[in-house]
Design a protein around this motif. Structure first.
Motif, PDB file in Angstrom:
ATOM      1  N   PRO A 271     -25.641 -15.377  25.070  1.00  0.00           N
ATOM      2  CA  PRO A 271     -24.558 -14.386  24.968  1.00  0.00           C
ATOM      3  C   PRO A 271     -23.584 -14.652  23.825  1.00  0.00           C
ATOM      4  CG  PRO A 271     -24.913 -15.001  27.266  1.00  0.00           C
ATOM      5  CD  PRO A 271     -25.739 -15.941  26.434  1.00  0.00           C
ATOM      6  N   ALA A 272     -23.242 -15.920  23.605  1.00  0.00           N
ATOM      7  CA  ALA A 272     -22.315 -16.236  22.505  1.00  0.00           C
ATOM      8  C   ALA A 272     -22.933 -15.865  21.162  1.00  0.00           C
ATOM      9  CB  ALA A 272     -21.950 -17.715  22.530  1.00  0.00           C
ATOM     10  N   SER A 273     -24.213 -16.154  20.990  1.00  0.00           N
ATOM     11  CA  SER A 273     -24.885 -15.846  19.725  1.00  0.00           C
ATOM     12  C   SER A 273     -25.015 -14.337  19.523  1.00  0.00           C
ATOM     13  CB  SER A 273     -26.274 -16.499  19.701  1.00  0.00           C
ATOM     14  OG  SER A 273     -26.176 -17.904  19.733  1.00  0.00           O
ATOM     15  N   PHE A 274     -25.417 -13.624  20.547  1.00  0.00           N
ATOM     16  CA  PHE A 274     -25.577 -12.171  20.417  1.00  0.00           C
ATOM     17  C   PHE A 274     -24.234 -11.499  20.157  1.00  0.00           C
ATOM     18  CE2 PHE A 274     -29.887 -11.252  22.706  1.00  0.00           C
ATOM     19  CZ  PHE A 274     -30.505 -12.172  21.867  1.00  0.00           C
ATOM     20  N   THR A 275     -23.190 -11.964  20.810  1.00  0.00           N
ATOM     21  CA  THR A 275     -21.851 -11.414  20.562  1.00  0.00           C
ATOM     22  C   THR A 275     -21.473 -11.557  19.092  1.00  0.00           C
ATOM     23  OG1 THR A 275     -21.120 -11.903  22.823  1.00  0.00           O
ATOM     24  CG2 THR A 275     -19.400 -11.619  21.164  1.00  0.00           C
ATOM     25  N   ASP A 276     -21.898 -12.655  18.490  1.00  0.00           N
ATOM     26  CA  ASP A 276     -21.579 -12.953  17.097  1.00  0.00           C
ATOM     27  C   ASP A 276     -22.604 -12.376  16.117  1.00  0.00           C
ATOM     28  OD1 ASP A 276     -19.750 -14.249  15.300  1.00  0.00           O
ATOM     29  OD2 ASP A 276     -21.274 -15.780  14.946  1.00  0.00           O
ATOM     30  N   LEU A 277     -23.574 -11.594  16.623  1.00  0.00           N
ATOM     31  CA  LEU A 277     -24.663 -11.020  15.840  1.00  0.00           C
ATOM     32  C   LEU A 277     -25.567 -12.091  15.234  1.00  0.00           C
ATOM     33  CD1 LEU A 277     -22.513  -8.652  16.000  1.00  0.00           C
ATOM     34  CD2 LEU A 277     -23.609  -7.749  13.957  1.00  0.00           C
ATOM     35  N   ALA A 278     -25.563 -13.283  15.822  1.00  0.00           N
ATOM     36  CA  ALA A 278     -26.443 -14.367  15.386  1.00  0.00           C
ATOM     37  C   ALA A 278     -27.707 -14.312  16.242  1.00  0.00           C
ATOM     38  CB  ALA A 278     -25.737 -15.710  15.511  1.00  0.00           C
ATOM     39  N   PHE A 279     -28.499 -13.256  16.044  1.00  0.00           N
ATOM     40  CA  PHE A 279     -29.646 -13.012  16.917  1.00  0.00           C
ATOM     41  C   PHE A 279     -30.679 -14.137  16.839  1.00  0.00           C
ATOM     42  CE2 PHE A 279     -28.162  -8.697  15.621  1.00  0.00           C
ATOM     43  CZ  PHE A 279     -27.692  -8.292  16.860  1.00  0.00           C
TER      44      PHE A 279
END
Length: 521
Positions: free
Chosen positions: A400-408
């Motif tokens: 979730p933290a990565s997706f929130t940051d667009l770091a897919f």
């Protein structure tokens, strides 16, 4: 009340059929929209087609048709592709719609009322392909000595009467926006480029044309049509009902994110906020400019003959495989290179051999050794707890933290790390051998894996919605459990006590093969 989230792609220019770059941006936006819905947010996701401008008029003339007919046909291809790619947009907008003309004229009048528009004569360089004006200092020299835009596209000297927007008056306001809203432009490299451009001084912008009539008419001067970027950018407001004071405008504006390609950063990060400030409308919260998708290291081009039809890739390899690959293979925001070999290798190694095989082995052992009934959980060992901790951390924190940051790619790396941990666990515990030696321990191992597989499937629903829904349906996981916060282990015992039984499992991701030529074209 659910927290609103308004996300848009750039609207796509339909002077030709959609290519892999259109698919890349729209898939990324869809993953983000699905992720935020999964997190409980009230998401509004908009995409569509940008149908006006000289390029469309010239293309229609070359084809012996009308701009409207060309727009209707090509816009249809984009809709078909997005539906094929499982894009969950809430609004597909077309700038040829009457309500969009009304919205564009409304923002024009608001800028005019502010005193920011004036009539004058434009003389300068214009790129038809970019639909953009360029200063002499920005041009580069082509191989034959011709002047080219910074994007390498042809430019021509244009002279005509034009309405101008007082962009020069907005330098300080834009710099203040970038300073106060530090994540307004992402990634950082794009922010630095925009800052340097604005700090270098802004010239007033020509925002109307008289040399063609395929566009939105300028209010009070109908021999002029609006510069296509005034019209195109306004689509983000049109979709919410602007200029009316609609519930959607109140709820969703300012937009949380405009997701765009890096080649149109200036329009979204300089012109668009200036137009909005002039019209007394708040700028969006963030503009994220992703990189280009390269075919074996080359930018796709019809002249080179390497243009890829994304629908063909989806048919060959599967929609979810394509979606996964495009976000897993390279960091979002940077340029990335793909090939058919890379798609096949990534899918086989990670989806078929790692996650797919993990699910197949586990469910098959339950079907065979437990008659399909969910096994009972005995006392946990340190290895069980360690696996639960690893998977739980990935599913509820890292992804979730990565997706929130667009770091897919980073999020999917964490996902694969948890998948590898599950595979190491099943190999170490060898539940197939425990049936004879310690059936109670076998049950605990299989139950542990069942819970972990369900969590891992839920975590990547935004990326692979169809495949993960299929798996979770087979596993009996109800729709209201398909969020990272609700898929812990509390559902397992009730599901087992309810007498749920597995049907014979089927493979989730078949192994892929390259064409017999072995070539990636």
């Amino acid at each position: 009340m659910a927290d609103p989230f308004y996300l848009t792609t750039a609207i796509h220019y339909p002077n030709g059929k959609p290519h892999i770059g259109h698919a890349y941006e729209t898939i990324a936006a869809d993953v983000l929209a699905r992720f935020h819905r999964q997190m409980g947010r009230d998401v509004r996701f908009q995409t569509g087609t940008d149908e006006h401008g000289l390029k469309m008029a010239q293309k229609a003339r070359d084809l012996g048709t009308t701009p409207r007919a060309l727009a209707d046909e090509m816009s249809g291809y984009f809709r078909e592709l997005f539906d094929r790619l499982d894009i969950s947009y809430d609004r597909f907008i077309r700038t040829s719609e009457d309500e969009h003309h009304r919205a564009s004229q409304a923002i024009w009048k608001a800028m005019e009322a502010k005193g920011d528009l004036y009539l004058d004569r434009y003389e300068g360089w214009y790129s038809i392909r970019d639909e953009a004006y360029y200063d002499e200092s920005e041009l580069v020299e082509g191989e034959g000595g011709d002047k080219l835009s910074p994007q390498g596209t042809p430019v021509e000297w244009t002279v005509e009467e034009s309405w101008f927007f007082r962009l020069s008056a907005y330098q300080d306001k834009l710099l203040a926006l970038y300073r106060d809203q530090t994540d307004f432009i992402r990634p950082e490299s794009r922010r630095n480029e925009v800052m340097r451009f604005v700090e270098g001084g802004l010239r007033d912008l020509s925002i109307s044309r008289t040399s063609f009539d395929w566009g939105v008419k300028v209010p009070g001067a109908e021999d002029h049509v609006m510069y296509v970027w005034v019209d195109a950018l306004t689509n983000y407001l049109t979709g919410l009902g602007y200029p009316d004071q609609t519930d959607d405008m109140a709820k969703f504006w300012p937009a949380d994110l405009h997701l765009i390609g890096k080649d149109i950063t200036r329009f979204h990060a300089v012109y668009w906020p200036a137009f909005l400030i002039s019209a007394d409308i708040a700028p969006p919260k963030q503009v994220f400019a992703h990189g280009f998708l390269l075919n074996k290291g080359q930018k796709e081009s019809k002249s080179v003959g390497n243009v890829t039809d994304p629908a063909e890739l989806a048919d060959l390899y599967g929609v979810d495989v394509l979606r996964y690959f495009l976000l897993r293979e390279f960091s979002f925001g940077q340029d990335g290179s793909y090939s058919r070999e890379a798609i096949v290798n990534r899918s086989n190694s990670e989806l078929a051999n790692s996650f797919g095989n993990l699910a197949q082995r586990t469910l098959s052992l339950i079907f065979k050794n437990c008659d399909g009934a969910l096994p009972a959980i005995g006392g946990n060992t340190a290895s069980d707890d360690a696996l639960f901790e690893h998977v739980g951390r990935a599913v509820r924190q890292e992804i979730p933290a990565s997706f929130t940051d667009l770091a897919f790619a980073q999020g999917l790396e964490a996902w694969m790390g948890a998948v590898f941990a599950c595979n190491a666990y099943i190999d170490a515990e060898a539940p197939w051998a425990l049936k004879k030696t310690d059936p109670e321990r076998m049950n605990t191992v299989l139950a542990t894996l069942y819970v972990c597989i369900a969590q891992l499937a839920v975590a990547v629903i935004p990326v692979m919605p169809s495949s993960m829904a299929k798996l979770l349906d087979v596993m009996g996981i109800a729709g209201d459990l398909r969020t990272p916060d609700t898929i812990g282990s509390n559902w397992y015992l009730p599901l087992s006590e309810a007498g749920f039984t597995l049907e014979k499992p089927q493979g989730l991701f078949p192994r892929l093969e390259l064409p017999e030529t072995g070539e990636g074209e």
